[in-house]
Scaffold this motif. Structure first.
Motif, PDB file in Angstrom:
ATOM      1  N   GLU A 202       0.730  -1.136  -0.094  1.00  0.00           N
ATOM      2  CA  GLU A 202       0.033   0.036  -0.115  1.00  0.00           C
ATOM      3  C   GLU A 202       0.797   1.297   0.050  1.00  0.00           C
ATOM      4  O   GLU A 202       0.557   2.175  -0.653  1.00  0.00           O
ATOM      5  CB  GLU A 202      -0.793  -0.065   1.213  1.00  0.00           C
ATOM      6  CG  GLU A 202      -1.989   0.883   1.013  1.00  0.00           C
ATOM      7  CD  GLU A 202      -2.942   0.952   0.179  1.00  0.00           C
ATOM      8  OE1 GLU A 202      -4.122   1.946   0.275  1.00  0.00           O
ATOM      9  OE2 GLU A 202      -2.942   0.130  -0.665  1.00  0.00           O
ATOM     10  N   ALA A 203       2.133   1.248   0.752  1.00  0.00           N
ATOM     11  CA  ALA A 203       2.717   2.641   0.821  1.00  0.00           C
ATOM     12  C   ALA A 203       4.132   2.292   0.884  1.00  0.00           C
ATOM     13  O   ALA A 203       4.708   0.930   1.314  1.00  0.00           O
ATOM     14  CB  ALA A 203       2.656   3.337   2.075  1.00  0.00           C
ATOM     15  N   ALA A 288       3.922   6.780  -2.089  1.00  0.00           N
ATOM     16  CA  ALA A 288       5.179   7.092  -1.930  1.00  0.00           C
ATOM     17  C   ALA A 288       5.485   8.216  -1.181  1.00  0.00           C
ATOM     18  O   ALA A 288       4.890   9.151  -1.307  1.00  0.00           O
ATOM     19  CB  ALA A 288       5.851   7.337  -3.467  1.00  0.00           C
ATOM     20  N   LEU A 289       6.093   7.832   0.203  1.00  0.00           N
ATOM     21  CA  LEU A 289       6.055   8.716   1.212  1.00  0.00           C
ATOM     22  C   LEU A 289       7.520   9.311   1.714  1.00  0.00           C
ATOM     23  O   LEU A 289       8.498   8.394   1.688  1.00  0.00           O
ATOM     24  CB  LEU A 289       5.458   8.202   2.546  1.00  0.00           C
ATOM     25  CG  LEU A 289       4.102   7.341   2.110  1.00  0.00           C
ATOM     26  CD1 LEU A 289       3.629   6.648   3.574  1.00  0.00           C
ATOM     27  CD2 LEU A 289       3.120   8.525   1.689  1.00  0.00           C
ATOM     28  N   PRO A 360       6.323  15.998   6.252  1.00  0.00           N
ATOM     29  CA  PRO A 360       6.673  15.303   5.113  1.00  0.00           C
ATOM     30  C   PRO A 360       5.678  15.365   3.855  1.00  0.00           C
ATOM     31  O   PRO A 360       4.481  15.635   4.214  1.00  0.00           O
ATOM     32  CB  PRO A 360       6.895  14.162   5.590  1.00  0.00           C
ATOM     33  CG  PRO A 360       5.835  13.683   6.902  1.00  0.00           C
ATOM     34  CD  PRO A 360       5.579  15.366   7.577  1.00  0.00           C
ATOM     35  N   ARG A 361       5.939  14.965   2.788  1.00  0.00           N
ATOM     36  CA  ARG A 361       5.199  14.928   1.525  1.00  0.00           C
ATOM     37  C   ARG A 361       5.057  13.547   1.147  1.00  0.00           C
ATOM     38  O   ARG A 361       6.027  12.653   1.170  1.00  0.00           O
ATOM     39  CB  ARG A 361       5.839  15.743   0.477  1.00  0.00           C
ATOM     40  CG  ARG A 361       5.906  17.139   0.921  1.00  0.00           C
ATOM     41  CD  ARG A 361       7.085  17.765  -0.259  1.00  0.00           C
ATOM     42  NE  ARG A 361       8.349  17.495   0.075  1.00  0.00           N
ATOM     43  CZ  ARG A 361       9.038  18.265   1.132  1.00  0.00           C
ATOM     44  NH1 ARG A 361       8.495  19.177   1.853  1.00  0.00           N
ATOM     45  NH2 ARG A 361      10.204  17.968   0.981  1.00  0.00           N
ATOM     46  N   GLY A 362       3.908  13.306   0.865  1.00  0.00           N
ATOM     47  CA  GLY A 362       3.417  11.935   0.135  1.00  0.00           C
ATOM     48  C   GLY A 362       2.663  11.956  -1.156  1.00  0.00           C
ATOM     49  O   GLY A 362       1.960  13.099  -1.277  1.00  0.00           O
ATOM     50  N   PHE A 363       2.849  11.147  -1.796  1.00  0.00           N
ATOM     51  CA  PHE A 363       2.446  11.118  -3.477  1.00  0.00           C
ATOM     52  C   PHE A 363       1.868  10.103  -3.880  1.00  0.00           C
ATOM     53  O   PHE A 363       2.077   8.814  -3.466  1.00  0.00           O
ATOM     54  CB  PHE A 363       3.398  11.224  -4.359  1.00  0.00           C
ATOM     55  CG  PHE A 363       4.673  12.697  -3.941  1.00  0.00           C
ATOM     56  CD1 PHE A 363       4.112  13.899  -4.274  1.00  0.00           C
ATOM     57  CD2 PHE A 363       5.669  12.502  -3.113  1.00  0.00           C
ATOM     58  CE1 PHE A 363       4.951  14.928  -4.200  1.00  0.00           C
ATOM     59  CE2 PHE A 363       6.442  13.506  -2.852  1.00  0.00           C
ATOM     60  CZ  PHE A 363       6.146  14.698  -3.295  1.00  0.00           C
TER      61      PHE A 363
END
Length: 448
Positions: A202-203, A288-289, A360-363
């Motif tokens: 999942e991630a 994607a984290l 943080p950024r997640g996509f």
């Protein structure tokens, strides 16, 4: 001041965060051909002929504003070139800017909003729509350097929560400017089909890495400590480390099958290229984290909160909030960075004013694979975020879920002013391209 030019220039000494009333009052006394803004805190001294040179360039170019390089006492301190995308409120013009008084009055008279803090910023944006801003690549004056902190210590000033009222006004002024340019986007979002496609997990926690032997173990331990209701993995894209970093990563690979090491070839990749290698890996998850190789998550629930936010807010990107700490995780000023001036209604436009979007950024991986990161070492995540928020909703997590560690090994801990300017120039260029794309996008909507 050179007395030869006294009859050509009015002096306006004013704070960068002045009110509309203060600005109108100061400019009321400016009745000569040009007005020289002095927005610094310290005294200045001219290089011989400096003022004459500013007036000459202003007259020859017909610019709406000219600003030169300067010395900090005896040390050269150049400034960056202005461009269409230089709309952040902390753009460094130096202490002195020279403007034709008639254009100042035209810009001031067109203002319909009163500000407590953003009047000068609003005036500059209005001026930029009336003419060019010209950087004089010559050192024309001496300025006393008031702020001698390292670049890494200044990095977060623009999002200091203590300045939130200022930030809200800057946001309002920028929004007016974007609307005047035809670059403002209404909150109309494309909806991602987040459950489409099959992924191995999942991630994926993505860690781009180069020569981080001191910190990569901490990052990996933080990622692997996450507690989730779904499977996840950790992808480390190592860019030819030579300091023992790979050996540390390999020790984790041997112990935990969730850790995947991607070894980059010897060519140029930058952080962006390392991200691309991870995202295009068949082992990358649906989301994607981000986890930088010298930072750690604030707790074992960060990955779960990321994925929950994607589904709850139906967005293609999620940005969290973070806490500034030292290497031992002791809080440092300004503390928690959360970009509270951001709103859903203006979320497509907010990214164009500030110099970063939080962490943080997640996509959402399927979309990220169609965009790709530029292969640079700075601003790669900002470039992708600008492109995503042109069309898609960005989700937010307001509580701090990330510890951003500041230490002497950070790549931006103590940059020379030329490198700071180069970094800012690149982000301004990204904003310029994005502004042009949005203006064209709005034109096309009007013709349909």
């Amino acid at each position: 001041m050179d007395r030869t030019f006294e009859n050509k220039v009015s002096i306006c000494r004013i704070s960068r965060h002045c009110s509309s009333e203060e600005l109108r009052s100061a400019l009321a006394a400016c009745n000569r051909d040009f007005t020289l803004f002095h927005t610094g805190n310290g005294e200045i001294a001219w290089v011989d002929g400096g003022l004459a040179r500013m007036i000459s360039v202003a007259a020859d170019s017909g610019a709406a504003l000219v600003y030169p390089d300067r010395f900090f006492e005896d040390r050269p301190a150049p400034v960056a070139d202005w461009q269409k995308g230089s709309i952040r409120d902390d753009f460094d013009f130096g202490a002195l800017q020279l403007c034709p008084t008639r254009l100042l009055r035209e810009a001031l008279e067109s203002a319909r909003t009163d500000f407590r803090f953003a009047a000068l910023y609003d005036l500059r944006l209005r001026l930029s729509r009336l003419g060019d801003f010209v950087h004089i690549n010559e050192f024309l004056y001496y300025e006393k350097e008031e702020d001698k902190r390292k670049s890494g210590e200044k990095l977060f000033d623009y999002v200091d929560p203590r300045n939130r009222d200022v930030q809200l006004e800057m946001e309002a002024a920028c929004t007016l400017h974007l609307k005047a340019l035809g670059a403002w986007l209404a909150p109309e979002f494309r909806e991602p089909d987040l459950r489409d496609g099959v992924f191995p997990v999942e991630a994926s926690v993505v860690i781009p890495c180069r020569n981080r032997v001191r910190t990569i173990g901490d990052a990996l331990a933080s990622a692997l400590s996450q507690k989730t209701s779904f499977p996840f993995n950790v992808i480390v894209a190592d860019d030819n480390s030579t300091d023992g970093t790979v050996e540390v990563i390999e020790s984790y690979v041997a112990e935990d099958p969730r850790v995947i090491l991607i070894r980059q070839d010897p060519g140029w990749h930058g952080i962006g290229g390392n991200w691309n290698a991870a995202v295009h890996s068949p082992q990358c998850g649906r989301f994607a984290l981000q986890l930088d190789s010298d930072d750690v998550y604030s707790g074992p629930d960060t990955v779960q909160k990321f994925v929950d936010a994607f589904y709850a807010q139906n967005c293609a990107m999620v940005i969290g909030s973070y806490r500034i700490t030292d290497f031992e995780l002791n809080p440092l000023p300004p503390g928690v960075i959360d970009h509270r001036e951001w709103t859903e209604e203006n979320g497509l436009n907010n990214a164009l004013r500030v110099n970063g979007l939080g962490a943080p950024r997640g996509f959402w991986t399927p979309l990220l694979r169609t965009i790709d990161f530029p292969c640079v070492k700075y601003g790669e995540d900002y470039a992708v975020a600008l492109r995503i928020c042109r069309e898609y909703r960005i989700g937010r997590i307001w509580e701090p879920i990330y510890n951003c560690r500041r230490w002497n090994g950070n790549s931006d801990a103590a940059l020379e002013i030329e490198k700071v300017n180069a970094n800012n120039l690149y982000k301004d260029r990204l904003r310029t391209w994005e502004l042009l794309a949005r203006i064209e996008m709005n034109k096309n909507k009007q013709t349909i």
